[in-house]
Design an enzyme around this catalytic site. Sequence first.
Site, short mmCIF file in Angstrom:
data_model
loop_
_atom_site.label_atom_id
_atom_site.label_comp_id
_atom_site.label_asym_id
_atom_site.label_seq_id
_atom_site.Cartn_x
_atom_site.Cartn_y
_atom_site.Cartn_z
N LYS A 1 0.80 -1.24 0.00
CA LYS A 1 0.00 0.00 0.00
C LYS A 1 0.83 1.28 0.00
O LYS A 1 0.40 2.29 -0.53
CB LYS A 1 -0.95 0.01 1.20
N ASP B 1 -10.04 3.14 1.34
CA ASP B 1 -10.19 2.63 2.71
C ASP B 1 -10.75 3.71 3.64
O ASP B 1 -11.57 3.43 4.52
CB ASP B 1 -8.83 2.17 3.26
P1 NAP Z 1 -0.03 -2.73 8.11
O1 NAP Z 1 0.08 -1.57 7.21
O2 NAP Z 1 0.94 -3.85 8.01
O3 NAP Z 1 0.00 -2.18 9.62
C1 NAP Z 1 -0.11 -3.05 10.71
C2 NAP Z 1 -0.08 -2.23 11.99
O4 NAP Z 1 -0.33 -3.12 13.06
C3 NAP Z 1 1.27 -1.59 12.25
O5 NAP Z 1 1.09 -0.38 12.93
C4 NAP Z 1 1.95 -2.63 13.15
O6 NAP Z 1 2.90 -2.07 14.05
C5 NAP Z 1 0.78 -3.11 13.96
N1 NAP Z 1 1.02 -4.47 14.42
C6 NAP Z 1 1.30 -5.55 13.67
N2 NAP Z 1 1.45 -6.64 14.45
C7 NAP Z 1 1.27 -6.20 15.71
C8 NAP Z 1 1.33 -6.85 16.99
N3 NAP Z 1 1.61 -8.16 17.07
N4 NAP Z 1 1.09 -6.12 18.08
C9 NAP Z 1 0.82 -4.80 18.00
N5 NAP Z 1 0.77 -4.13 16.84
C10 NAP Z 1 0.99 -4.82 15.72
O7 NAP Z 1 -1.45 -3.42 7.99
P2 NAP Z 1 -2.85 -2.71 7.65
O8 NAP Z 1 -3.12 -2.74 6.22
O9 NAP Z 1 -2.92 -1.42 8.36
O10 NAP Z 1 -3.85 -3.77 8.33
C11 NAP Z 1 -4.06 -3.79 9.70
C12 NAP Z 1 -5.40 -4.44 10.00
O11 NAP Z 1 -6.42 -3.71 9.35
C13 NAP Z 1 -5.51 -5.86 9.49
O12 NAP Z 1 -6.16 -6.63 10.45
C14 NAP Z 1 -6.37 -5.74 8.26
O13 NAP Z 1 -7.16 -6.89 8.04
C15 NAP Z 1 -7.25 -4.57 8.63
N6 NAP Z 1 -7.75 -3.91 7.42
C16 NAP Z 1 -9.08 -3.95 7.19
C17 NAP Z 1 -9.61 -3.33 6.08
C18 NAP Z 1 -11.09 -3.39 5.84
O14 NAP Z 1 -11.52 -3.02 4.76
N7 NAP Z 1 -11.86 -3.79 6.79
C19 NAP Z 1 -8.78 -2.65 5.18
C20 NAP Z 1 -7.41 -2.60 5.46
C21 NAP Z 1 -6.91 -3.25 6.57
P3 NAP Z 1 4.41 -1.74 13.59
O15 NAP Z 1 4.34 -0.41 12.92
O16 NAP Z 1 5.13 -1.71 14.89
O17 NAP Z 1 4.83 -2.86 12.69
#
Ligand code: NAP
Length: 487
Positions: free
Chosen positions: A284, A320
Amino acid sequence: MRTCVSIVDSRPEDALRSAMLAEEKGADMVELRFDLMSPLPTQLGGFSAVRIPRVATLRLAAQGGKYTGSEKDRLAFFQAAMKAGFHLIDLESASSLWERREKELRGAHLICSYHDFEKTPRAGAILEMMVKASSREAIPKAAFQVNGVGDLLSIIDAARMFSATGKEFVLIGMGELGEVTRVCADRIGCAFTYASLEKGKEAAPGQLDLESMRRLKEERFITGIIGHPLSHSLSPAMHNSAFLAAGVSGRYLAFPVKPEELEIFLQVAVELDLKGFNVTIPHKESIIPLLDRLDATAELVGAVNTVVLEEGDAVGHNTDAHGVAMTFKEHGLEVKGKKALVLGAGGAAKAACAALAGQGARIAIHNRTMPKAESLAKRFKNAHAVTLQDAQRESFDLVINCTPLGMKGFPDELPISPAVFHAGQFVMDTIYNPPSTRFLQEAQKRGARTANGETMLLHQALRSFEIWTGKVPPTEPMARALREGLA
Ligand code: NAP
């Protein structure tokens, strides 16, 4: 696009019935896979009831078929097929029968086929194979297992180079990534492509059914989703249902693209004239430097989940944030002036911040890597980073989980103490699988109103559809596909 339906029935009488059905349903050609039939029919006259061009194939086991007899018997069979009016005979490039062609298969129109179910060679090697096949006065046909985006580019490059000869050919990429070569077969210059009569009757991995192929008109929207890994994505089912319901000629595919393949993928997407694609983890943000422009929301969010390819330009959008804003709207939530806590600082958190900031909320961001929370806070008005301890001491009107904690396949842990939840609060989890996370359950126990990530997912998809097609997106079919995918 000319479509040849591969008939894979094992009983000759069923194969004849299927071939006639394929003709009735609009196939341009049929391929009778005689190697899959048992017993091998000796009387082939009945197949002339099929009036569209027929291809007789008796593929060897070494090339993915089931024929184990002698070459002598195979020759006799092909001679019988010619007599019975079969228009084309598919003969593997390595067959010894090529040497006997002049004498014993004189006048036959041949497809010189090659299959590799493991890999795709480089473009130069593919081209060499095609030139050799073509020098035999046959239509070169080659199918390769596509294991990476570079393989797609090899197929496209070889097709472009061979097209310069003006001769007919068929090139196919097999597997999930290869599917795009089937729906864009005419765009790379193929004379025709193969399809199954219906779902479940595929002759090769990645083959589409005739009805889906017939829906693809000259003007079509080929889109998809890139990410790695992609196995959990519900987007293909949602968008393909929407295309169908809205009467849009289109196909949405899954492209498992690794980080190091991102740049080549954009090249492939332009070459194949894709309308665009969705972007998910981990691309992304890393896709941004490869794009020509960003729309205002993507610029603000700093992450792209939708790309539009138009006249050579790649434009990044972010839908999003719209998905998060629609979640607030559907719950009748007024966020202006409210105190919100965002957990996480990745793509979802950025979208949540954009939706919150756009409506005038005050935002606190916590992330396990604090510098990322701090730099995210700098992008938005009324936003600041908080430590876990500080966040747990404050009271918030809204709490949004944007970490993957609680998501299927991730630890079932809470990103924050449940003590932050209270009655009168709105708690959202961006996770939609499972639909009810521990995060939401704990919030409900303490009297908070909750929402999972389904509405966000649905509305980001609806907006992407609208951006690509310019049409009002069909909400219910997309929502149904989402529900079915989650069930
Ligand atoms: P991302 O860009 O990889 O970001 C993940 C975030 O979560 C980062 O801030 C990361 O922290 C943190 N994180 C990861 N593992 C963790 C852990 N074990 N403990 C605490 N923090 C943790 O991913 P993303 O796209 O934002 O997605 C995150 C969530 O949003 C996912 O569950 C995804 O399914 C959901 N999502 C949903 C939609 C929807 O349409 N409903 C759309 C997009 C995403 P660090 O910075 O320290 O790595």
